[in-house]
Design an enzyme around this catalytic site. Structure first.
Site, PDB file in Angstrom:
ATOM      1  N   ARG A   8     -41.936 -84.185 -32.291  1.00 36.28           N
ATOM      2  CA  ARG A   8     -40.843 -83.289 -31.916  1.00 36.28           C
ATOM      3  C   ARG A   8     -41.289 -81.867 -32.216  1.00 36.28           C
ATOM      4  NH1 ARG A   8     -35.181 -85.953 -34.059  1.00 36.28           N
ATOM      5  NH2 ARG A   8     -35.699 -88.131 -33.562  1.00 36.28           N
TER       6      ARG A   8
ATOM      7  N   GLU B  38     -31.460-100.029 -37.036  1.00 39.39           N
ATOM      8  CA  GLU B  38     -32.329 -99.377 -38.006  1.00 39.39           C
ATOM      9  C   GLU B  38     -32.522-100.262 -39.240  1.00 39.39           C
ATOM     10  OE1 GLU B  38     -30.957 -95.334 -38.862  1.00 39.39           O
ATOM     11  OE2 GLU B  38     -31.740 -95.550 -40.896  1.00 39.39           O
TER      12      GLU B  38
ATOM     13  N   ARG C 175     -26.397 -95.208 -29.379  1.00 38.25           N
ATOM     14  CA  ARG C 175     -26.688 -94.185 -28.368  1.00 38.25           C
ATOM     15  C   ARG C 175     -28.147 -94.314 -27.947  1.00 38.25           C
ATOM     16  NH1 ARG C 175     -27.300 -91.817 -33.423  1.00 38.25           N
ATOM     17  NH2 ARG C 175     -29.439 -91.104 -33.753  1.00 38.25           N
TER      18      ARG C 175
ATOM     19  N   ASN D 260     -27.532 -97.326 -34.426  1.00 41.18           N
ATOM     20  CA  ASN D 260     -27.301 -96.067 -33.726  1.00 41.18           C
ATOM     21  C   ASN D 260     -26.855 -96.415 -32.309  1.00 41.18           C
ATOM     22  OD1 ASN D 260     -30.175 -95.000 -35.462  1.00 41.18           O
ATOM     23  ND2 ASN D 260     -28.104 -94.411 -35.957  1.00 41.18           N
TER      24      ASN D 260
ATOM     25  N   TYR E  22     -31.465 -99.623 -54.550  1.00 38.56           N
ATOM     26  CA  TYR E  22     -32.256 -98.546 -53.943  1.00 38.56           C
ATOM     27  C   TYR E  22     -33.684 -99.036 -53.739  1.00 38.56           C
ATOM     28  CZ  TYR E  22     -34.443 -93.972 -53.304  1.00 38.56           C
ATOM     29  OH  TYR E  22     -35.146 -92.907 -52.812  1.00 38.56           O
TER      30      TYR E  22
HETATM   31  C1  MV4 Z   1     -31.701 -96.645 -48.046  1.00 34.38           C
HETATM   32  C2  MV4 Z   1     -32.894 -96.233 -48.674  1.00 34.38           C
HETATM   33  C3  MV4 Z   1     -33.318 -96.962 -49.766  1.00 34.38           C
HETATM   34  N1  MV4 Z   1     -32.594 -98.010 -50.211  1.00 34.38           N
HETATM   35  N2  MV4 Z   1     -31.028 -97.708 -48.507  1.00 34.38           N
HETATM   36  C4  MV4 Z   1     -31.297 -92.855 -45.218  1.00 34.38           C
HETATM   37  C5  MV4 Z   1     -30.708 -92.694 -43.875  1.00 34.38           C
HETATM   38  C6  MV4 Z   1     -29.798 -93.842 -43.701  1.00 34.38           C
HETATM   39  N3  MV4 Z   1     -29.844 -94.266 -42.334  1.00 34.38           N
HETATM   40  C7  MV4 Z   1     -30.307 -94.881 -44.645  1.00 34.38           C
HETATM   41  N4  MV4 Z   1     -31.236 -94.240 -45.498  1.00 34.38           N
HETATM   42  C8  MV4 Z   1     -31.842 -94.882 -46.520  1.00 34.38           C
HETATM   43  N5  MV4 Z   1     -31.214 -95.989 -46.983  1.00 34.38           N
HETATM   44  C9  MV4 Z   1     -31.466 -98.357 -49.587  1.00 34.38           C
HETATM   45  N6  MV4 Z   1     -30.767 -99.383 -50.064  1.00 34.38           N
HETATM   46  C10 MV4 Z   1     -33.560 -95.125 -48.178  1.00 34.38           C
HETATM   47  C11 MV4 Z   1     -33.031 -94.427 -47.104  1.00 34.38           C
HETATM   48  C12 MV4 Z   1     -33.759 -93.282 -46.659  1.00 34.38           C
HETATM   49  C13 MV4 Z   1     -34.263 -93.178 -45.371  1.00 34.38           C
HETATM   50  C14 MV4 Z   1     -34.102 -94.178 -44.425  1.00 34.38           C
HETATM   51  C15 MV4 Z   1     -34.614 -94.051 -43.164  1.00 34.38           C
HETATM   52  C16 MV4 Z   1     -35.288 -92.888 -42.818  1.00 34.38           C
HETATM   53  C17 MV4 Z   1     -35.450 -91.891 -43.716  1.00 34.38           C
HETATM   54  C18 MV4 Z   1     -34.952 -92.014 -44.997  1.00 34.38           C
HETATM   55  C19 MV4 Z   1     -35.137 -90.988 -45.899  1.00 34.38           C
HETATM   56  C20 MV4 Z   1     -34.654 -91.090 -47.159  1.00 34.38           C
HETATM   57  C21 MV4 Z   1     -33.939 -92.229 -47.533  1.00 34.38           C
END
Ligand code: MV4
Length: 450
Positions: free
Chosen positions: A338, A275, A292, A290, A202
């Site tokens: 937005r 992303e 799209r 993504n 994380y």
């Molecule tokens: C994570 C992360 C932290 N560590 N992966 C949330 C959406 C999904 N696309 C991936 N996300 C995340 N993955 C690891 N290993 C934190 C997020 C995340 C996040 C990512 C992008 C945009 C907003 C977010 C909000 C909370 C957590």
């Protein structure tokens, strides 16, 4: 080139595609639900066909109704917009079986990238940096405990069929990992019909940086630089910008090149977004693709000068990309907000109703992408976004000043909107200094309801 296209969407993005087509000399067929019938934005299409009642699962999400409209409307291609059926591989497949071009990636590329574990395998082959974690799906609790021991807590449990933050769980010790695995698998089974989960370290307080790419059907892939979308709440983006602030040019170039390698390895075509999350040391990690056009595509259009919707249509019709990578600039700074019909002081509750007064800002470098007007009734059936305000200026401070001025000029009466919250974010030092992360708004700008 196509002569006639159906737009399988509604609102702002449907209008965006009608406008792009009109400029290209392409006719458009709109589809609408009973709730959208007679809406002003449909007049920008050449024809409009009602495909069902208000509920999206009886109209905008019904593949056979859309295909029927495409046959009646005699179109050669379908633009799916974002949301609804845009990332539905079955829909892409059906379109092509019916000899209608789907303006987007192939069903095969969509299904490979839609599965996050498979997408990570492709990224690994393309030498794109990944978050340390499990190699593939977790097969037992014992295996998960060993991996957590190796990468160290905290860890994040993710669903392979998830994405956009659905079904994620943080675990900070063995006990919460065991509980989280069971809960995440059950949730994923219920939501996606696929219980597969994987583990990642994380990354705390990351920034969200995504790379716009476009690929033609002749094997050429280019990136259109990056966007920072860290200003979000519960995975709903509020503000997006390009270029990403506080990211050195060398890191921006590396992240964009990594995105291109991944898209090439996946044999992906059309527009897409790769992303990443970026940590405090500017280390970036691939998260997902993504498949799209995205809501926030206009900020990229402003800094590159490229009309992404028109280019999507051109590459779908088989045209080669008209420029080399080095000819794609990233000029100035663009910011998008937005505007949603929601009450930010009441847990973002949707605020449908009639817009009794509307004054839209304008001026140098200002763009308003929206289907609404004074007298428009925001219904309760669909996403609450009513428009996107985009500004483009030579520098980021000028773009922020312009956006603040625009939001001060904005008048929307009859419904609640997110405009007051957007003003607060734009005035916050974390945003002004370009130091937003994905947790910032929830932790600092929202009045927590007890
Ligand atoms: C994570 C992360 C932290 N560590 N992966 C949330 C959406 C999904 N696309 C991936 N996300 C995340 N993955 C690891 N290993 C934190 C997020 C995340 C996040 C990512 C992008 C945009 C907003 C977010 C909000 C909370 C957590």
């Amino acid at each position: 080139m196509f002569q006639r296209i159906l737009v399988a969407n509604r609102g702002e993005i449907a209008l965006r595609v009608f406008r792009a087509c009109r400029e290209m000399g392409i006719e458009t067929v709109a589809v609408c639900s009973a709730a959208d019938r007679g809406a002003d934005y449909l007049k920008a299409a050449n024809e409009s066909i009602c495909i069902g009642p208000a509920a999206a699962n009886q109209s905008y999400l019904v593949i056979k109704n859309i295909i029927a409209a495409a046959e009646i409307g005699n179109v050669q291609a379908i633009h799916p917009g974002y949301g609804f059926l845009s990332e539905n591989e079955h829909f892409a497949e059906v379109c092509r079986e019916c000899k209608i071009e789907f303006i987007g990636p192939s069903a095969d590329a969509m299904s490979k990238l839609g599965d996050k574990v498979t997408a990570k395998e492709i990224a690994k082959q393309a030498q794109v940096n990944l978050v340390p974690g499990s190699n593939g799906l977790i097969t037992s609790e014992a295996e998960a405990l060993v991996i957590a021991e190796r990468i160290g807590y905290p860890v994040l449990i993710k669903a392979t069929a998830g994405g956009g933050g659905k079904g994620m769980r943080v675990a900070r010790n063995d006990i919460s990992l065991k509980a989280g695995l069971k809960a995440a698998a059950m949730e994923a089974e219920k939501a996606f019909n696929n219980a597969g989960v994987y583990l990642e370290k994380y990354i705390e307080n990351p920034r969200h940086v995504e790379v716009q790419i476009i690929a033609d059907t002749h094997g050429e892939v280019v990136h259109l630089w990056e966007r920072d979308c860290s200003s979000q709440r519960r995975h709903q983006k509020l503000i997006e910008e390009s270029p990403a602030p506080n990211l050195p040019l060398s890191v921006r170039e590396d992240i964009c090149k990594a995105a291109v390698r991944l898209i090439q390895a996946a044999k992906y075509t059309n527009a897409g977004t790769v992303e990443f999350i970026v940590d405090k040391n500017n280390q970036f990690y691939f998260i997902e693709v993504n498949a799209r056009i995205q809501v926030e595509h206009p900020v990229t259009e402003m800094v590159t000068g490229i009309d992404l919707i028109q280019q999507q249509i051109r590459v779908a019709s088989g045209e080669p990309l008209p420029w080399k990578q080095r000819a794609i600039p990233c000029q100035g700074a663009a910011i998008e907000v937005r505007i949603n019909a929601e009450d930010p002081d009441n847990d973002f509750r949707p605020s449908p109703g009639k817009i009794t007064k509307l004054r839209v800002p304008g001026g140098h470098g200002v763009r308003w992408d929206s289907h609404i007007h004074e007298g428009y009734v925001v219904g309760p059936y669909y996403d609450s976004m009513i428009g996107k305000l985009i500004v483009h200026k030579p520098t980021r401070p000028e773009a922020i000043a312009c956006m603040k001025r625009c939001l001060d000029e904005f008048v929307v009466e009859g419904i609640k909107t997110t405009i007051p919250l957007l003003k607060r974010i734009l005035n916050h030092t974390a945003f002004v200094e370009g130091k937003m992360d994905t947790t910032f708004i929830e932790q600092n700008l929202l009045v927590k309801s007890s």
